[in-house]
Design a protein around this motif. Structure first.
Motif, PDB file in Angstrom:
ATOM      1  N   TYR A  99       0.923  -0.928   0.141  1.00  0.00           N
ATOM      2  CA  TYR A  99      -0.227   0.052  -0.087  1.00  0.00           C
ATOM      3  C   TYR A  99       1.075   1.506   0.167  1.00  0.00           C
ATOM      4  CZ  TYR A  99      -2.948   3.742   1.478  1.00  0.00           C
ATOM      5  OH  TYR A  99      -3.744   4.958   1.579  1.00  0.00           O
ATOM      6  N   ASP A 100       1.755   1.328   0.867  1.00  0.00           N
ATOM      7  CA  ASP A 100       2.798   2.516   0.893  1.00  0.00           C
ATOM      8  C   ASP A 100       3.365   2.685  -0.673  1.00  0.00           C
ATOM      9  OD1 ASP A 100       4.270   4.442   1.859  1.00  0.00           O
ATOM     10  OD2 ASP A 100       5.556   3.212   3.121  1.00  0.00           O
ATOM     11  N   ALA A 101       3.988   1.634  -1.135  1.00  0.00           N
ATOM     12  CA  ALA A 101       4.476   1.715  -2.399  1.00  0.00           C
ATOM     13  C   ALA A 101       3.746   2.270  -3.521  1.00  0.00           C
ATOM     14  CB  ALA A 101       5.014   0.542  -2.900  1.00  0.00           C
ATOM     15  N   ALA A 102       2.325   1.550  -3.532  1.00  0.00           N
ATOM     16  CA  ALA A 102       1.075   2.101  -4.456  1.00  0.00           C
ATOM     17  C   ALA A 102       0.810   3.401  -4.328  1.00  0.00           C
ATOM     18  CB  ALA A 102       0.070   0.998  -4.349  1.00  0.00           C
ATOM     19  N   VAL A 103       0.510   3.829  -3.059  1.00  0.00           N
ATOM     20  CA  VAL A 103      -0.091   5.272  -2.957  1.00  0.00           C
ATOM     21  C   VAL A 103       1.084   6.306  -3.354  1.00  0.00           C
ATOM     22  CG1 VAL A 103       0.909   5.532  -0.435  1.00  0.00           C
ATOM     23  CG2 VAL A 103      -1.352   6.530  -1.166  1.00  0.00           C
ATOM     24  N   SER A 104       2.415   5.939  -3.069  1.00  0.00           N
ATOM     25  CA  SER A 104       3.468   6.719  -3.097  1.00  0.00           C
ATOM     26  C   SER A 104       3.771   6.819  -4.866  1.00  0.00           C
ATOM     27  CB  SER A 104       4.814   6.252  -2.789  1.00  0.00           C
ATOM     28  OG  SER A 104       4.600   6.181  -1.194  1.00  0.00           O
ATOM     29  N   PHE A 105       3.052   5.968  -5.583  1.00  0.00           N
ATOM     30  CA  PHE A 105       3.437   6.126  -6.858  1.00  0.00           C
ATOM     31  C   PHE A 105       2.388   7.098  -7.777  1.00  0.00           C
ATOM     32  CE2 PHE A 105       3.959   4.044 -11.161  1.00  0.00           C
ATOM     33  CZ  PHE A 105       5.460   4.548 -11.483  1.00  0.00           C
ATOM     34  N   VAL A 106       1.191   7.164  -7.178  1.00  0.00           N
ATOM     35  CA  VAL A 106       0.079   7.786  -7.918  1.00  0.00           C
ATOM     36  C   VAL A 106       0.378   8.978  -8.457  1.00  0.00           C
ATOM     37  CG1 VAL A 106      -1.615   6.413  -6.834  1.00  0.00           C
ATOM     38  CG2 VAL A 106      -1.240   8.579  -5.979  1.00  0.00           C
ATOM     39  N   HIS A 107       1.280   9.788  -8.069  1.00  0.00           N
ATOM     40  CA  HIS A 107       1.661  11.299  -8.531  1.00  0.00           C
ATOM     41  C   HIS A 107       2.866  10.850  -9.683  1.00  0.00           C
ATOM     42  CE1 HIS A 107       2.280  15.380  -9.078  1.00  0.00           C
ATOM     43  NE2 HIS A 107       3.610  15.170  -8.843  1.00  0.00           N
ATOM     44  N   PRO A 108       3.884  10.138  -9.454  1.00  0.00           N
ATOM     45  CA  PRO A 108       5.216  10.112 -10.246  1.00  0.00           C
ATOM     46  C   PRO A 108       4.617   9.617 -11.680  1.00  0.00           C
ATOM     47  CG  PRO A 108       5.834   9.218  -8.180  1.00  0.00           C
ATOM     48  CD  PRO A 108       4.262   9.607  -8.144  1.00  0.00           C
ATOM     49  N   ILE A 109       3.464   8.615 -11.660  1.00  0.00           N
ATOM     50  CA  ILE A 109       3.180   8.131 -13.104  1.00  0.00           C
ATOM     51  C   ILE A 109       2.324   9.317 -13.755  1.00  0.00           C
ATOM     52  CG2 ILE A 109       0.916   7.205 -12.154  1.00  0.00           C
ATOM     53  CD1 ILE A 109       1.520   4.605 -13.563  1.00  0.00           C
ATOM     54  N   THR A 110       1.692  10.078 -13.095  1.00  0.00           N
ATOM     55  CA  THR A 110       0.905  11.077 -13.906  1.00  0.00           C
ATOM     56  C   THR A 110       1.488  11.669 -15.101  1.00  0.00           C
ATOM     57  OG1 THR A 110      -0.197  11.296 -11.837  1.00  0.00           O
ATOM     58  CG2 THR A 110      -0.593  13.092 -13.392  1.00  0.00           C
ATOM     59  N   GLY A 111       2.543  12.084 -15.194  1.00  0.00           N
ATOM     60  CA  GLY A 111       3.142  12.802 -16.154  1.00  0.00           C
ATOM     61  C   GLY A 111       3.237  12.032 -17.595  1.00  0.00           C
ATOM     62  N   LEU A 112       3.576  10.612 -17.416  1.00  0.00           N
ATOM     63  CA  LEU A 112       3.425   9.881 -18.357  1.00  0.00           C
ATOM     64  C   LEU A 112       2.235   9.209 -18.968  1.00  0.00           C
ATOM     65  CD1 LEU A 112       6.557   8.065 -18.051  1.00  0.00           C
ATOM     66  CD2 LEU A 112       6.175   9.692 -19.859  1.00  0.00           C
ATOM     67  N   PHE A 113       1.393   9.150 -17.867  1.00  0.00           N
ATOM     68  CA  PHE A 113      -0.066   8.209 -17.829  1.00  0.00           C
ATOM     69  C   PHE A 113      -1.047   9.024 -17.165  1.00  0.00           C
ATOM     70  CE2 PHE A 113       3.445   5.094 -18.167  1.00  0.00           C
ATOM     71  CZ  PHE A 113       3.202   4.646 -19.628  1.00  0.00           C
ATOM     72  N   PRO A 114      -1.561  10.064 -17.662  1.00  0.00           N
ATOM     73  CA  PRO A 114      -2.324  11.169 -16.841  1.00  0.00           C
ATOM     74  C   PRO A 114      -3.705  10.189 -16.403  1.00  0.00           C
ATOM     75  CG  PRO A 114      -2.088  11.826 -19.001  1.00  0.00           C
ATOM     76  CD  PRO A 114      -1.301  10.525 -19.015  1.00  0.00           C
ATOM     77  N   HIS A 115      -4.029   9.206 -17.238  1.00  0.00           N
ATOM     78  CA  HIS A 115      -5.363   8.543 -16.645  1.00  0.00           C
ATOM     79  C   HIS A 115      -5.216   7.863 -15.252  1.00  0.00           C
ATOM     80  CE1 HIS A 115      -2.684   5.198 -17.781  1.00  0.00           C
ATOM     81  NE2 HIS A 115      -3.786   4.389 -17.469  1.00  0.00           N
ATOM     82  N   ALA A 116      -3.825   7.704 -14.916  1.00  0.00           N
ATOM     83  CA  ALA A 116      -3.810   6.769 -13.694  1.00  0.00           C
ATOM     84  C   ALA A 116      -4.131   7.695 -12.285  1.00  0.00           C
ATOM     85  CB  ALA A 116      -2.230   6.679 -13.600  1.00  0.00           C
ATOM     86  N   ASN A 117      -4.161   8.831 -12.700  1.00  0.00           N
ATOM     87  CA  ASN A 117      -4.651   9.604 -11.458  1.00  0.00           C
ATOM     88  C   ASN A 117      -4.999  11.110 -11.653  1.00  0.00           C
ATOM     89  OD1 ASN A 117      -5.355  10.495  -8.808  1.00  0.00           O
ATOM     90  ND2 ASN A 117      -3.026  10.219  -8.003  1.00  0.00           N
TER      91      ASN A 117
END
Length: 184
Positions: A99-117
């Protein structure tokens, strides 16, 4: 009196700027998000939900994949907040770290894949606007965010796993001592 009128003008100007930003998103990023979400859901359907689940289950075997591949797949395919449901593939003792890893990744992925968050997109777009004013490439920013995000989630996953296992061990020791005390 003039200062009051100027203050009112500045105040309404903030909302006008916000409105212009909103219109820009409606004609720019929102259609992109809708298409991306549709494409990701189509990919999952084409691959098959069971196959996606099998890959997710296999990625929990080693800590390096448990705290990199699984959170990346979860956030990419299921987006925030559904991505946390991928925790079902992880042993109970590793769930807090996942959970810690997933919740920490919802921002860094946004620049490449905006649908993610989509909610985090506004933060990224604000930073990207500053980068664009400096005449720098936002693609480089997105890739750096992603790569640093992967490193951070790996570190956070490992540290949280160690802390969780230590706390479980202490609880088990405490329970064992209580049982021994009752037996006396």
């Amino acid at each position: 009196m003039h200062a009051l009128a100027k203050g009112a003008e500045v105040f309404i100007g903030l909302f006008q700027q916000g409105g212009q930003q909103f219109v820009g998103m409606i004609t720019g990023i929102i259609p992109t998000l809708v298409v991306l979400i549709t494409a990701v859901n189509a990919i999952i359907k084409l691959i098959g939900e069971e196959r996606v689940q099998r890959v997710a289950q296999a990625s929990t075997r080693y800590f390096i994949t448990r705290y990199t591949i699984l959170p990346i797949l979860a956030v990419f395919f299921l987006t925030n907040p559904m991505c946390y449901t991928f925790g079902k593939f992880v042993d109970e003792k590793y769930k807090p770290a996942f959970y810690d890893a997933a919740v920490s990744f919802v921002h860094p992925i946004t620049g490449l894949f905006p649908h993610a968050n989509a909610a985090e997109l506004f933060v990224y777009m604000g930073i990207a606007a500053g980068i664009q004013k400096l005449k720098l490439n936002t693609g480089d920013l997105a890739i750096r965010y992603f790569l640093v995000g992967v490193i951070v989630i790996l570190i956070r996953g490992i540290v949280t796993e160690k802390i969780t296992l230590m706390m479980i061990s202490r609880k088990d020791t405490s329970n064992k001592l209580k049982k021994e005390k009752i037996a006396l």
